[in-house]
Each structure stands twice: as C-alpha cells, then as structure tokens.
Design an enzyme around this catalytic site. Structure first.
Site, PDB file in Angstrom:
ATOM      1  N   ASP A  43       0.858  -1.197   0.000  1.00  0.00           N
ATOM      2  CA  ASP A  43       0.000   0.000   0.000  1.00  0.00           C
ATOM      3  C   ASP A  43       0.890   1.242   0.000  1.00  0.00           C
ATOM      4  O   ASP A  43       1.807   1.355   0.811  1.00  0.00           O
ATOM      5  CB  ASP A  43      -0.888  -0.026   1.256  1.00  0.00           C
ATOM      6  CG  ASP A  43      -1.948   1.060   1.219  1.00  0.00           C
ATOM      7  OD1 ASP A  43      -3.135   0.714   1.150  1.00  0.00           O
ATOM      8  OD2 ASP A  43      -1.582   2.246   1.271  1.00  0.00           O
ATOM      9  N   ASP A 137      -3.772   2.481  -5.260  1.00  0.00           N
ATOM     10  CA  ASP A 137      -2.519   2.490  -4.495  1.00  0.00           C
ATOM     11  C   ASP A 137      -2.261   1.225  -3.679  1.00  0.00           C
ATOM     12  O   ASP A 137      -1.343   1.195  -2.888  1.00  0.00           O
ATOM     13  CB  ASP A 137      -2.454   3.733  -3.598  1.00  0.00           C
ATOM     14  CG  ASP A 137      -2.979   3.501  -2.199  1.00  0.00           C
ATOM     15  OD1 ASP A 137      -4.015   2.808  -2.063  1.00  0.00           O
ATOM     16  OD2 ASP A 137      -2.358   3.997  -1.257  1.00  0.00           O
ATOM     17  N   GLU A 138      -3.064   0.184  -3.878  1.00  0.00           N
ATOM     18  CA  GLU A 138      -2.776  -1.036  -3.101  1.00  0.00           C
ATOM     19  C   GLU A 138      -3.079  -2.294  -3.900  1.00  0.00           C
ATOM     20  O   GLU A 138      -3.940  -2.305  -4.784  1.00  0.00           O
ATOM     21  CB  GLU A 138      -3.562  -1.042  -1.785  1.00  0.00           C
ATOM     22  CG  GLU A 138      -5.044  -1.079  -1.970  1.00  0.00           C
ATOM     23  CD  GLU A 138      -5.815  -1.169  -0.659  1.00  0.00           C
ATOM     24  OE1 GLU A 138      -5.605  -2.110   0.120  1.00  0.00           O
ATOM     25  OE2 GLU A 138      -6.644  -0.283  -0.447  1.00  0.00           O
TER      26      GLU A 138
HETATM   27  P1  TTP Z   1      -5.313   5.013   1.332  1.00  0.00           P
HETATM   28  O1  TTP Z   1      -4.292   3.971   0.987  1.00  0.00           O
HETATM   29  O2  TTP Z   1      -6.429   4.639   2.256  1.00  0.00           O
HETATM   30  O3  TTP Z   1      -4.589   6.255   2.013  1.00  0.00           O
HETATM   31  P2  TTP Z   1      -3.203   6.922   1.700  1.00  0.00           P
HETATM   32  O4  TTP Z   1      -2.420   6.179   0.660  1.00  0.00           O
HETATM   33  O5  TTP Z   1      -3.434   8.377   1.398  1.00  0.00           O
HETATM   34  O6  TTP Z   1      -2.475   6.877   3.091  1.00  0.00           O
HETATM   35  P3  TTP Z   1      -1.855   5.615   3.839  1.00  0.00           P
HETATM   36  O7  TTP Z   1      -0.384   5.927   3.978  1.00  0.00           O
HETATM   37  O8  TTP Z   1      -2.550   5.558   5.151  1.00  0.00           O
HETATM   38  O9  TTP Z   1      -2.097   4.403   2.981  1.00  0.00           O
HETATM   39  O10 TTP Z   1      -5.969   5.610   0.023  1.00  0.00           O
HETATM   40  C1  TTP Z   1      -5.250   5.790  -1.173  1.00  0.00           C
HETATM   41  C2  TTP Z   1      -5.674   7.053  -1.878  1.00  0.00           C
HETATM   42  O11 TTP Z   1      -7.069   7.030  -2.121  1.00  0.00           O
HETATM   43  C3  TTP Z   1      -5.396   8.317  -1.075  1.00  0.00           C
HETATM   44  O12 TTP Z   1      -4.103   8.853  -1.291  1.00  0.00           O
HETATM   45  C4  TTP Z   1      -6.491   9.248  -1.518  1.00  0.00           C
HETATM   46  C5  TTP Z   1      -7.620   8.345  -1.945  1.00  0.00           C
HETATM   47  N1  TTP Z   1      -8.696   8.356  -0.910  1.00  0.00           N
HETATM   48  C6  TTP Z   1      -9.788   9.202  -1.091  1.00  0.00           C
HETATM   49  O13 TTP Z   1      -9.871   9.917  -2.098  1.00  0.00           O
HETATM   50  N2  TTP Z   1     -10.792   9.214  -0.145  1.00  0.00           N
HETATM   51  C7  TTP Z   1     -10.744   8.421   0.986  1.00  0.00           C
HETATM   52  O14 TTP Z   1     -11.662   8.444   1.815  1.00  0.00           O
HETATM   53  C8  TTP Z   1      -9.600   7.547   1.151  1.00  0.00           C
HETATM   54  C9  TTP Z   1      -9.492   6.640   2.359  1.00  0.00           C
HETATM   55  C10 TTP Z   1      -8.609   7.563   0.191  1.00  0.00           C
HETATM   56 MG    MG Z   2      -2.250   4.101   0.849  1.00  0.00          MG
END
Ligand code: TTP
Ligand code: MG
Length: 390
Positions: A43, A137-138
C-alpha cells in the site's frame, strides 16, 4: 531462528545482526518464517500527497492536504506531516483546516495518480503475474514458489519492489508479508509509512488477540457497536466463539469473522478479479419509515459508492437499492441507468423514485445502494447538454 534481509542492499543474512554487514544499514527485516511466507499486501504511503510532493519539491516538509478546497470539499488524503495535526481522508476540508491552518491544499489530479499506479503495477508484475489490485494504491501479491519469477524468498522481491518504487517512481510504499490476505493487509498497516512488517503462523493468533475488532477489514462502526453491546471489543474475545455463534450474531459475515479471528483466510489472490457489484449500506440506530429520511440516508452512501468506482476506474450500469425491513426481510430493487455512471448525484437521482415506491409506511432497519453491470469508466457519464454548454 530468525532470517534477515537488508531492505537497502537486499542482502539476505543468516540472522538479525542489528546492522547489515555489507552496507551498514539498520533497515533489516527479520523473522523466523521470512523464507516461507508468500502472500503480500503493498500500500502506497499517503498516495496522492506523495505524488504531489514528488512533483513539487517546494511542498516537501510542509503539511500537505490533497482535496478540493472550499466549503463542501473533503480531504482525499493528508500527508504524514499534516496527519500529526489531525486531518484524515474523508474529513470535511473546513475541519481539516481548523486543525491544521498552515496546510497547503491542492486539488487531486486523478490522471496523474492513475499513471503512477500503472507504473507501480508494472513493477509488481516483475515479481509475479498473480497480483490483485484493490485500488490505485494497493494490491495483493501472491509470491508462492510456483508462481514467483525470482527463486529467492518472497521477502526479497518485496524489498526490491519497495526500493524500486522509491528510486524509480519517487514515492514510498508499506509492505505486509504473511500467509494469507487478511494478515498481509493487516501487516502492511503496522509500520506505515515506509514499513515492512511480517506476521507469521507462530504469532498470528496471539498478535490478533489484543487488537480491537475494528482492525478487521469489514467490521465497520455498526458491527463494532453490536459487538460492544455483546461485551466484545478485542479480536481475542471473538476467538473462543464458534462459527455458528458468530453467524447467529453477525449474519453471513460471521463465517469470515470465525476464520479471521483465528488468523485464517481462504481467499485467494485473484489476478483477474472481476467485481460484480459495488455497494454501500448503513444500519439505522432506530428504524426509519419516511421517504425523506431514507433519501437523506443514502446521500453519503452514494458518495461512497462513487468514490469506490472512481478509485477502481469503473462504472455501473444498473442501480441497486437494498432495504431491510424491521422484521429482517430484504428487498432489492434494480434500475437500469440510461448510461453507466460513477457519479454520486446520478446514483442519488435514480434511487429516489425507487425509495418513494417502497416507503409505504413500513419500518426499515437498513438501506443500501450500489451498482452492478460494471464496465470501464471510459463508457461512463457521457457529457450532457449542460456540460457541453458550460
Ligand atoms: P489510502 O491507501 O487509504 O490512504 P493513503 O495512501 O493516502 O495513506 P496511507 O499511507 O494511510 O495508505 O488511500 C489511497 C488514496 O485514495 C489516497 O491517497 C487518496 C484516496 N482516498 C480518497 O480519495 N478518499 C478516501 O476516503 C480515502 C481513504 C482515500
Ligand atoms: Mg495508501
């Protein structure tokens, strides 16, 4: 005995010796099952924000929030510096800015994130063909001996990918390595950002025992509340319960709960996962009868479905409304949309007449909205007259 791997020079070491004898790095990952665990979850860290910081070095070191500024905007992601002050994904922007007034806010650039996501996926594919993207992103990776492309342990390929993402793409990821998807996902979240965590067979059950139930993927606010009413707050308290007991308390999801609580998960990494539908639902605190209130309840659900569709780059051709009556009867109503959509307002507009038809005085305990007939986003939401005039 622990086996260790240097995350900087990728040297495999016989034991955790504190520092890598070859490059001196202290970024070692060590675990007694390091050579045998093969299911991974990767991720990206603060994904959108990380991409923006990469492209504008003047943003580095600053509290950055990606999201639409202005009254009704929400945070899509906050970088790790901004998170120290409280802003989180999905938080209203005005609230995030109250918590972190110095934040720099920039709007999301989805086209750019999709391109970065494609580049990252290409790196995953250099390690195994069996990858299951969950969002931009994952992804889960199956690095079992019979499918992985490098004969060295899975951990090696993962550290190599993490290093390449940093060096070649310019953002960081967190890696979780375990023996199933449930635990791999949990592991990737343990040491964010730039983490690499391992959960082995030996410690899984004990490790899970102390965690709050909310850590289980799929246990949302409503389920956690129901569990708390039954005196259950930790996964350890779920462990002695049988599958039958869990099903009787928490419905179909009880089967998964029974497995997860024991550190088990029978889901495979599916490289050609084809989701059949995307939906979101909510259980009311008290039953609802009025059409107005039901409509109000689906607004955030439509937003959530639209977000998931956009995140996965897909759209839905049929709207599905789900209602559960106070006596637990489930009704689903389908409506074929004029065009596939990934827009919340289109979902909402089409759900309203379906709700009005059902809201005949009966009491409902749950409402859900979703889409089926999924297709690529390129076929969604053709510009309408208004758009072309705007
Ligand atoms: P995530 O992997 O949940 O968050 P992240 O990558 O920003 O942070 P982390 O280091 O905790 O993994 O989500 C990936 C992307 O998806 C994030 O950069 C932005 C988008 N996103 C939204 O647009 N709305 C949301 O509610 C969430 C959770 C994520
Ligand atoms: Mg993330």
């Amino acid at each position: 005995m622990s086996v260790a791997l240097c995350r900087d020079c990728l040297d495999l070491l016989g034991a955790d010796v504190g520092r890598c004898p070859r490059c001196g790095s202290s970024r070692l990952v060590s675990h007694s099952e390091l050579e045998t665990l093969t299911i991974a979850h990767i991720d990206c860290d603060a994904f959108y924000a990380a991409v923006e910081m990469r492209d504008d070095p003047t943003l580095r070191g600053k509290p950055l929030i990606v999201g639409h500024p202005g009254g009704r905007g929400v945070v899509t992601t906050a970088c790790y510096i901004a998170r120290k002050y409280g802003p989180r994904s999905a938080m209203p922007m005005f609230k995030a800015l109250e918590l972190c007034p110095d934040a720099v806010v920039i709007p999301p650039n989805m086209a750019k994130y999709k391109e970065v996501s494609r580049q990252i996926r290409a790196l995953f594919l250099s390690a195994t063909p069996v990858i299951e993207p969950v969002s931009l992103d994952e992804a889960y990776l199956d690095l079992s001996e019979d499918v992985r492309l490098d004969s060295r342990p899975a951990a090696y390929s993962l550290a190599r990918i993490a290093r390449q993402v940093e060096q070649e793409i310019g953002i960081t990821v967190s890696v979780g390595l375990s023996y199933n998807k449930f635990l791999a996902k949990m592991a990737s979240d343990l040491e964010k950002p730039r983490g690499f965590s391992v959960i082995g067979q030996a410690e899984a059950k004990g490790f899970l025992a102390s965690l709050p139930v909310r850590k289980i993927n799929g246990v949302g606010e409503a389920t956690a509340k129901r569990m708390a009413e039954n005196g259950i707050t930790t996964i350890g308290q779920l462990q002695p319960l049988s599958e039958m007991q869990l099903i009787s308390h928490y419905g179909k999801f009880g089967r998964r709960l029974a497995l997860y609580a024991q550190g088990e998960d029978d889901r495979k990494v599916e490289s050609h996962r084809t989701a059949k539908s995307v939906s979101a639902e909510t259980t009311f605190k008290t039953d609802i009868r009025s059409a107005d209130q039901l409509q109000e309840a689906i607004q955030p659900l439509c937003e959530r479905v639209a977000f998931r569709l956009k995140r996965s780059d897909i759209a839905g051709g049929t709207l599905v409304l789900k209602l559960k009556t106070a006596d637990f009867k489930v009704l689903t109503r389908n409506h074929c949309l004029a065009n596939p959509t990934q827009r919340a307002e289109v979902l909402f507009r089409n759900a309203v007449p379906l709700i009005d038809k059902e809201a005949d005085g009966r009491a409902f305990r749950l409402i859900g909205v979703g889409v089926s007939d999924l297709c690529p986003s390129t076929r969604a939401d053709p510009p309408d007259l208004f758009d072309s005039l705007a």
